[in-house]
Design an enzyme around this catalytic site. Structure first.
Site, short mmCIF file in Angstrom:
data_model
loop_
_atom_site.label_atom_id
_atom_site.label_comp_id
_atom_site.label_asym_id
_atom_site.label_seq_id
_atom_site.Cartn_x
_atom_site.Cartn_y
_atom_site.Cartn_z
N ARG A 17 0.84 -1.20 0.00
CA ARG A 17 0.00 0.00 0.00
C ARG A 17 0.88 1.25 0.00
O ARG A 17 1.93 1.29 0.64
CB ARG A 17 -0.91 0.03 1.23
N HIS A 18 0.42 2.27 -0.70
CA HIS A 18 1.16 3.54 -0.78
C HIS A 18 1.33 4.18 0.60
O HIS A 18 0.61 3.90 1.55
CB HIS A 18 0.42 4.52 -1.70
N ARG A 67 0.36 8.80 -5.68
CA ARG A 67 0.75 8.31 -4.36
C ARG A 67 1.32 6.89 -4.42
O ARG A 67 2.17 6.53 -3.60
CB ARG A 67 -0.42 8.39 -3.39
N GLU A 91 -7.17 2.78 -7.05
CA GLU A 91 -8.10 2.63 -5.95
C GLU A 91 -9.54 2.58 -6.45
O GLU A 91 -9.83 2.93 -7.60
CB GLU A 91 -7.92 3.80 -4.97
N HIS A 153 -3.41 0.37 -3.52
CA HIS A 153 -4.17 1.15 -2.56
C HIS A 153 -4.92 0.22 -1.60
O HIS A 153 -5.11 -0.96 -1.90
CB HIS A 153 -5.16 2.05 -3.30
#
Length: 212
Positions: A17-18, A67, A91, A153
């Site tokens: 995940r970012h 991101r 996302e 995401h």
């Protein structure tokens, strides 16, 4: 999990995940709005990259949102690998919820908030299908015994991973949330996937919700 646990696993996907953004810190629904990492998120990505580089990945694939791409960048620098971008790793689209805080969503969309279902957003099964399809493509590009780091995401990872593991729609959110810059690991053997690790590398910040 000990290194020996991976001996019989043909391929591995590290689903990362970012790092944190300002909207994460403000508990705003980001969805597909392109929000960059904040200073904390950059530091998180750099720290996690040092740990993930030790796994010697064969591929790095990222969502094309800033991101996620910004999170992948330090790992690419450390490994010398190029980052491939796949928009199917984006996302969940949140419709009119994007940019709203959790409090605002709860006040304006009480019923939908309870089910965490934006009325004009992307349905959970649709997210699961597109992200799982992207994960299968990444796995197909790996050599036997290979490892790919996939940067995406919160909700996208959980839903896509759940579909990859064969969970039915009613259990798509059975996995707990991922903290920013943390990851899950899935491994395949004989074309069957299993969860090897979940929410690894968690930093001492609070876990924020999936679509934020």
């Amino acid at each position: 999990m000990s290194p020996g646990s991976y001996v019989s696993i043909a391929k591995r996907l590290v689903l990362w995940r970012h790092g944190q953004t300002v909207w994460n810190a403000e508990r705003r629904f980001q969805g597909q709005t392109d929000v960059e990492l904040d200073e904390t998120g950059i530091a998180q990505a750099e720290r996690a990259a040092r740990l993930l580089a030790a796994l010697r990945p064969d591929l790095i694939v990222s969502s094309d949102l800033s991101r996620a791409a910004g999170t992948a960048a330090p790992l690419a620098t450390l490994t010398g690998l190029q980052v491939s971008h796949d928009k199917d790793l984006r996302e969940r689209h949140g419709g009119s919820w994007e940019g709203l805080t959790d409090t605002q969503i709860r006040e304006r969309y009480q019923v939908e908030h309870a089910a965490w279902n934006p009325p004009d957003g992307e349905p959970q099964p649709a997210v699961a299908e597109r992200v799982a399809a992207a994960l299968h493509r990444v796995a197909d590009a790996l050599p036997d015994g290979g490892l790919a780091v996939v940067v995406s995401h919160g909700a996208a990872i959980r839903l896509g991973l759940s579909r990859l593991l064969g969970l039915p729609d009613e259990l798509l959110f059975m996995l707990g949330p991922l903290a920013n810059a943390s990851w899950s690991v899935a491994g395949s053997r004989d074309e069957r996937w299993r969860l090897l690790e979940h929410n690894a590398g968690t930093l001492p910040e609070p876990v924020l919700g999936d679509d934020r």
